[in-house]
Design a protein around this motif. Sequence first.
Motif, short mmCIF file in Angstrom:
data_model
loop_
_atom_site.label_atom_id
_atom_site.label_comp_id
_atom_site.label_asym_id
_atom_site.label_seq_id
_atom_site.Cartn_x
_atom_site.Cartn_y
_atom_site.Cartn_z
N ALA A 162 1.37 4.42 -3.01
CA ALA A 162 0.94 5.78 -2.70
C ALA A 162 1.43 6.76 -3.77
O ALA A 162 2.44 6.53 -4.42
N ALA B 169 0.84 -1.20 0.00
CA ALA B 169 0.00 0.00 0.00
C ALA B 169 0.88 1.25 0.00
O ALA B 169 0.58 2.24 -0.67
N ILE B 170 1.96 1.20 0.76
CA ILE B 170 2.85 2.36 0.83
C ILE B 170 3.52 2.59 -0.52
O ILE B 170 3.66 3.72 -0.98
N VAL C 240 -2.13 6.53 3.04
CA VAL C 240 -2.02 5.09 3.28
C VAL C 240 -2.95 4.61 4.39
O VAL C 240 -3.49 3.52 4.31
#
Lengths: 271, 294, 282
Positions: free
Chosen positions: C177, C173-174, C204
């Motif tokens: 971003a 997920a990071i 995030v």
Amino acid sequence: MLVVEGLTCRFGTKAAVDNASFSVQPGSFVGVIGRSGAGKSTLLRMVNRLADPTEGRILFEGVDVTALRGKALRQWRARSAMIFQQFNLVGRLDVLTNVLMGRLAEIPSWRSLTQLWPEQDRALAMSALEQFDMAQFAAQRADQLSGGQQQRVAIARALVQEPDIILADEPIASLDPRNTKIVMDALLRINKHFGITVLCNLHSLDLARSYCDRLIGMAAGRVVFDGQPSMLTDHIARELYDLEANDVIGGAPMPAPDAATAPALGTAAAA
Amino acid sequence: MATGVSILPAQQLAALNDAYRKAVARKRLKTMMAGAVFFGALVVAGIGAEVNLRTLFTYFGNFVSYFDRILTLDSGQRVWTDVGEWFWGWQKWLKLLAETILISYVGTLIGAVFAFALNFFTAQNTSPGPWLRFIVRRLLEFARTVPGIVFALVFVIAFGLGPMAGVLAIAVHSTGALGKLFSEIVENADMKPVEGIRSTGASWLSCMRFAVLPQVSAGYASYALLRFEINVREASVMGFVGAGGIGQELVVAIRKFYYSDVSAILVTIIVTVFVIDITTGWLRAKLFGKEARA
Amino acid sequence: MSQLPKPDPQALRAKYPDVFERPASARLATPLMLLAAFAVLAFGLFDLGFSPSRLVSGLRELGWITLMMIPPDPGSSLPTYLSALGETLSIALLGTTLAACMALPVSLLAARNIIPSAIFRFPVRRFLDSIRGVDTLIWALVWINVVGLGPFAGVLAIAVSDFGAFGKLFSEAIEAADKKQVEGIRASGGSTLHEIRFGLLPQVLPVIAGQVLYYIESNTRSATIIGIVGAGGIGLQLAEQIRVLEWQKVSFLILMILIAVAVIDWISTKLRFAIIGQRAVA
């Protein structure tokens, strides 16, 4: 004064910026023009040190900016405020917090990370927003604003950095004509009123001619033109922009349709 | 340093700040309430699960020293100083490991075949009838929600101890899990080709074969491979309830405190899972390009 | 009826040899692959002791068991079961939360846009992968050895095995971003910490919250089974009743699990919609 000496940036073997040299007097409004991919963005990003030059130096008031590290580097970034084509706001933070991002280099980390902003910084941010008629949106999330509004917030963020120079990377490329005028007028006002140097990448030659005191033309990473807007003849502009020339030079007549394509269209219409 | 902003008069500023604070306070209150509810739930759960932080702190040392112990041979040396001694039972373990992989392979394939047969009934756009769709969907949901090991517990009683129960348990659970994923792929398929084939006078079966299958087969294979990887992990614990595979050895080693055996079996399992993880990832990337990997 | 002109097969064959004489490898690839897959299946069925007679007698047995399960009936143990279910839900909630708290800092270390150096990132990733490679039930057994029988071992087992999964998911997920927002912070003179706090986390956190909620649901399922090895919750009751062949109680317990999972699923979907909005969930 900002001095750029032999600045080069290579990605692999391709040079995005190739041996660029020029200097910018304080208080001037300089437009950087050229085709897309000519290296305008990389040049501005190197000045802010978002990209690192492969060779060459950037001097500001005698200080070698390219050698800065750590806190000194962050403070230079704050002094050379950047405005982006895509605004680069943090979408999920509210507008006021986005503007306060411009104060990060000045405020001790423990205060900013806990969001205990000093009162005078809040006042500064709020005043900057009010200056662009954006104060009523202060509590809204940035990604709920229109493009033009977001760019005004981004300019407010740049202003609260109390910069010596503003680097605007295609600030109007994502905007409609009305917001284009608002943003360009704001940059002009900042430049004339507060004497902040503006270095602005522009795709449109018309805008560059009407707003800038000086133009720097780039092609394939090299500086190929440097002078007053009046010195930029149609001939030079055509060389600068090549095939795109007719899109960026307003008022130029459309060329007659090419003989080779005309019959094809004709047959298509007939069929 | 240049200034580009002139600070507004205090009165005007105060009004603006007030408006901002009010707008933000509402949002903040909401967040705080949600946080409080969540924290309350945590506290209740902590009491329910007999969580005792003091126990954790006293036992955390045990957790670390447990790893110290499983990495020590009976002779008091570190396990990696004498790999032959550490993996003394490698022939037995490799055989059980092969059985584990076979269990998950057979279980996955049977599950995939059933899921394949059933998913056209459950997808909204291809189902022949709504009542059939409802029944098959509920069945798949049941197979998916009940954990594989619970099926294994029941099957061990019905089919007797041994890997057969494990295979069937994995097959049933995989049918449920894959059936849902498969039918989602079918629901996302483009229906225009189906219309085209139907317009030539083809039957329902031909429509599925020539218009739907070419669109979905890559996705099916990708999900089946992913499921295989998950099932290897699942099959490694089937032995806990007597349903075959390496789990039986592991549970004995853990319960009887054969420390170095525990680490040896764990290492074999982890390495196997790695190898299968990497192989299936590579296969999926090779067969279907990057977009199928998600 | 219209008639197409009669084709000349010989001429066509000579003109387009590729169409008529496809190489054997291209024609046979798919059938061969399927054949190999099913050959392994047949070998597996044989090797794992499948036989028609076992299958038939097992299915008959299973039919009897199913009949005996109806109707589901908890007998007199309903209060015990309800409290066991509560324990299961507690284990799921606590385990997931604990895992998320531990995984967030570690996932930063495993994300390419925060730690660009692969030498540093690689061991962190491998570490998370090896934790993920071990099933929750195995962790439960290990923790029982450490903290003793009971739900606390279950909480820790779920926490550890989810720690591996979350570390990977969060770092993905990071990495997904938006870089521009982070760049905006850097261009204003923010430090790395500022970039993470103001540029990354606002983007995030909602994604992470959605994943955590989703895992609470799937962990309710995991938490129902860790009782089988003695780590608390409803699984303990379930395994016990299966062992003593109290099928009506078994079916009642399974029904309870199904309903509980459905309810948690419903709640967590609602919350996820509220946090990230309808569009992002799909």
